[in-house]
Design a protein around this motif. Sequence first.
Motif, PDB file in Angstrom:
ATOM      1  N   LEU A  30       7.520  11.241  51.465  1.00 59.32           N
ATOM      2  CA  LEU A  30       8.935  11.235  51.080  1.00 59.32           C
ATOM      3  C   LEU A  30       9.251  12.255  50.000  1.00 59.32           C
ATOM      4  O   LEU A  30      10.368  12.296  49.491  1.00 59.32           O
ATOM      5  CB  LEU A  30       9.326   9.832  50.581  1.00 59.32           C
ATOM      6  CG  LEU A  30       8.943   8.668  51.497  1.00 59.32           C
ATOM      7  CD1 LEU A  30       9.371   7.346  50.882  1.00 59.32           C
ATOM      8  CD2 LEU A  30       9.550   8.845  52.878  1.00 59.32           C
ATOM      9  N   ARG A  65      15.051   8.757  49.950  1.00 61.54           N
ATOM     10  CA  ARG A  65      13.698   8.244  49.675  1.00 61.54           C
ATOM     11  C   ARG A  65      13.694   6.722  49.681  1.00 61.54           C
ATOM     12  O   ARG A  65      12.809   6.081  50.257  1.00 61.54           O
ATOM     13  CB  ARG A  65      13.203   8.734  48.311  1.00 61.54           C
ATOM     14  CG  ARG A  65      12.691  10.145  48.278  1.00 61.54           C
ATOM     15  CD  ARG A  65      12.267  10.506  46.873  1.00 61.54           C
ATOM     16  NE  ARG A  65      11.049   9.817  46.504  1.00 61.54           N
ATOM     17  CZ  ARG A  65       9.865  10.416  46.384  1.00 61.54           C
ATOM     18  NH1 ARG A  65       9.752  11.707  46.617  1.00 61.54           N
ATOM     19  NH2 ARG A  65       8.814   9.729  46.040  1.00 61.54           N
ATOM     20  N   GLU A  66      14.690   6.136  49.003  1.00 61.50           N
ATOM     21  CA  GLU A  66      14.759   4.678  48.929  1.00 61.50           C
ATOM     22  C   GLU A  66      14.917   4.072  50.322  1.00 61.50           C
ATOM     23  O   GLU A  66      14.270   3.075  50.659  1.00 61.50           O
ATOM     24  CB  GLU A  66      15.920   4.260  48.030  1.00 61.50           C
ATOM     25  CG  GLU A  66      15.731   4.628  46.568  1.00 61.50           C
ATOM     26  CD  GLU A  66      16.927   4.244  45.725  1.00 61.50           C
ATOM     27  OE1 GLU A  66      17.915   3.725  46.288  1.00 61.50           O
ATOM     28  OE2 GLU A  66      16.889   4.479  44.499  1.00 61.50           O
ATOM     29  N   ARG A 109      11.529   4.692  52.418  1.00 67.61           N
ATOM     30  CA  ARG A 109      10.362   3.895  52.041  1.00 67.61           C
ATOM     31  C   ARG A 109      10.538   2.450  52.481  1.00 67.61           C
ATOM     32  O   ARG A 109       9.562   1.797  52.867  1.00 67.61           O
ATOM     33  CB  ARG A 109      10.087   4.001  50.550  1.00 67.61           C
ATOM     34  CG  ARG A 109      11.006   3.246  49.622  1.00 67.61           C
ATOM     35  CD  ARG A 109      10.738   3.650  48.194  1.00 67.61           C
ATOM     36  NE  ARG A 109      11.514   2.909  47.229  1.00 67.61           N
ATOM     37  CZ  ARG A 109      11.807   3.347  46.009  1.00 67.61           C
ATOM     38  NH1 ARG A 109      11.396   4.554  45.629  1.00 67.61           N
ATOM     39  NH2 ARG A 109      12.507   2.615  45.170  1.00 67.61           N
ATOM     40  N   ARG A 142       7.968   0.676  55.135  1.00 62.86           N
ATOM     41  CA  ARG A 142       7.381  -0.624  54.820  1.00 62.86           C
ATOM     42  C   ARG A 142       7.695  -1.648  55.913  1.00 62.86           C
ATOM     43  O   ARG A 142       6.832  -2.434  56.320  1.00 62.86           O
ATOM     44  CB  ARG A 142       7.898  -1.101  53.468  1.00 62.86           C
ATOM     45  CG  ARG A 142       7.382  -2.466  53.033  1.00 62.86           C
ATOM     46  CD  ARG A 142       5.865  -2.492  52.965  1.00 62.86           C
ATOM     47  NE  ARG A 142       5.417  -3.636  52.176  1.00 62.86           N
ATOM     48  CZ  ARG A 142       4.212  -4.160  52.244  1.00 62.86           C
ATOM     49  NH1 ARG A 142       3.307  -3.641  53.074  1.00 62.86           N
ATOM     50  NH2 ARG A 142       3.870  -5.172  51.477  1.00 62.86           N
ATOM     51  N   PHE A 148      -1.208   4.951  51.186  1.00 63.46           N
ATOM     52  CA  PHE A 148      -0.016   5.761  50.941  1.00 63.46           C
ATOM     53  C   PHE A 148      -0.186   6.445  49.593  1.00 63.46           C
ATOM     54  O   PHE A 148      -0.359   5.782  48.574  1.00 63.46           O
ATOM     55  CB  PHE A 148       1.191   4.815  50.943  1.00 63.46           C
ATOM     56  CG  PHE A 148       2.563   5.441  50.941  1.00 63.46           C
ATOM     57  CD1 PHE A 148       2.935   6.376  49.990  1.00 63.46           C
ATOM     58  CD2 PHE A 148       3.508   5.036  51.873  1.00 63.46           C
ATOM     59  CE1 PHE A 148       4.208   6.913  49.971  1.00 63.46           C
ATOM     60  CE2 PHE A 148       4.793   5.570  51.868  1.00 63.46           C
ATOM     61  CZ  PHE A 148       5.138   6.511  50.914  1.00 63.46           C
ATOM     62  N   THR A 201       1.280   8.548  46.437  1.00 65.41           N
ATOM     63  CA  THR A 201       2.547   8.832  45.769  1.00 65.41           C
ATOM     64  C   THR A 201       2.306   9.091  44.284  1.00 65.41           C
ATOM     65  O   THR A 201       1.301   8.650  43.724  1.00 65.41           O
ATOM     66  CB  THR A 201       3.538   7.663  45.931  1.00 65.41           C
ATOM     67  OG1 THR A 201       4.791   8.009  45.345  1.00 65.41           O
ATOM     68  CG2 THR A 201       3.022   6.395  45.252  1.00 65.41           C
ATOM     69  N   GLU A 253       8.233   3.836  43.656  1.00 68.56           N
ATOM     70  CA  GLU A 253       7.837   3.764  45.059  1.00 68.56           C
ATOM     71  C   GLU A 253       6.647   2.829  45.223  1.00 68.56           C
ATOM     72  O   GLU A 253       6.617   1.982  46.132  1.00 68.56           O
ATOM     73  CB  GLU A 253       7.479   5.168  45.533  1.00 68.56           C
ATOM     74  CG  GLU A 253       7.453   5.367  47.026  1.00 68.56           C
ATOM     75  CD  GLU A 253       7.538   6.851  47.339  1.00 68.56           C
ATOM     76  OE1 GLU A 253       8.664   7.334  47.555  1.00 68.56           O
ATOM     77  OE2 GLU A 253       6.495   7.523  47.348  1.00 68.56           O
ATOM     78  N   THR A 308       6.952  -1.060  46.994  1.00 72.97           N
ATOM     79  CA  THR A 308       6.557  -0.958  48.396  1.00 72.97           C
ATOM     80  C   THR A 308       5.190  -1.544  48.707  1.00 72.97           C
ATOM     81  O   THR A 308       4.987  -2.113  49.781  1.00 72.97           O
ATOM     82  CB  THR A 308       6.585   0.521  48.841  1.00 72.97           C
ATOM     83  OG1 THR A 308       7.830   1.109  48.472  1.00 72.97           O
ATOM     84  CG2 THR A 308       6.402   0.651  50.339  1.00 72.97           C
TER      85      THR A 308
END
Length: 363
Positions: A171, A179-180, A183, A187, A199, A201, A206, A210
């Motif tokens: 993302l 992005r929100e 994600r 999920r 994942f 990040t 995030e 998540t």
Amino acid sequence: MVETRTDPKAYLVAQGLSKHYPGAPRPSVLDASFTLERGTMLMLLGPSGCGKTTLLRLIAGLESADSGTLRVNGRDMGDVPLHRRGMGMVFQSYALFPHLSVARNISFGLEVRGMPEAAQAKKLAEMLALTHLEGLEHRRIGALSGGQRQRVALARALAVEPDVLLLDEPLANLDVKLRETMRAEIRSVQKRLGVTSVFVTHDQDEALSTADLVAVMSAGRIHQIGTPTDIYERPIDRFVASFVGRGNFLPARRAGMGRAEVAGLGFVPIRAGESNWTGERMLLVRPHHIAIDVPSDSDAFRVSGEVRAVQYTGERHTLEIAVGPHLLTVEAYARPERTPRPGQAVALSWKAADVTVLTDETA
């Protein structure tokens, strides 16, 4: 090949994975170990260059580990080549084929595996529906938005029904709002399919919002693995506490069962179970755990201070409050009529349960 499974819940197991590139001053990954149950999502969280992507590439088989083992469902992956590992991967750049349509991109892995056309068509329809791409199957990649490209990359990785789904900052190229949204979609898909996922990040929000589990990394090393609540509320050391959220750090010495002495503050209550240590340790108190000018329980710690600065951030105010030699950060819901002003004296309080004794003394 001998298969061993000492724990029936241990689906993806890494033990002591290490990687040191020739000429590098330190290992990119050092002694990384974790155990995931089937269907778990693990977030590898840390700053740029901490080894997150290298660890993901070791799991995928894109890099060879110098030492350590990796097992998937009891199967040792040590000598298993990339194309036989049963891994699906979503890259930061998406790595899509721009000259192919959405449908051909999603079906690429199925074609390589020689799946019959009828079965390919059925799987394609499933992936288009799952990732909300219906009606776009004939579009070229260049005609898609960033969010749509991300969905195509996810659909392609999932189409081959991987044992493990790997996502390397998928993302990073999207704006904050998208992005929100994405994600949450990733999920949702991951949970619906029950696919074990790792994942990568650098975004703490995030990770906390998540993941099932979060592994916080620095300088190639995993500092702590735990649930998002564990990582935030009970970080193991100052690096984790500083990287994940804000914190007030108070150098202290043990002063008997259930309390520690902090210069300039006096005796601060701590949980009795965290009283067994010697020398100096750092205490962590999260800004939102500190109450301002409210009646406190009899067992709460109370201290007076002076407001130095107030920052408005929408639903919250962030205050800097001088308490003796310390400058504490405090977060409170934004209520303009009740927000203290710079120069105003305030009473602060927090409980022993809000204090974490960190295990190391370094920043």
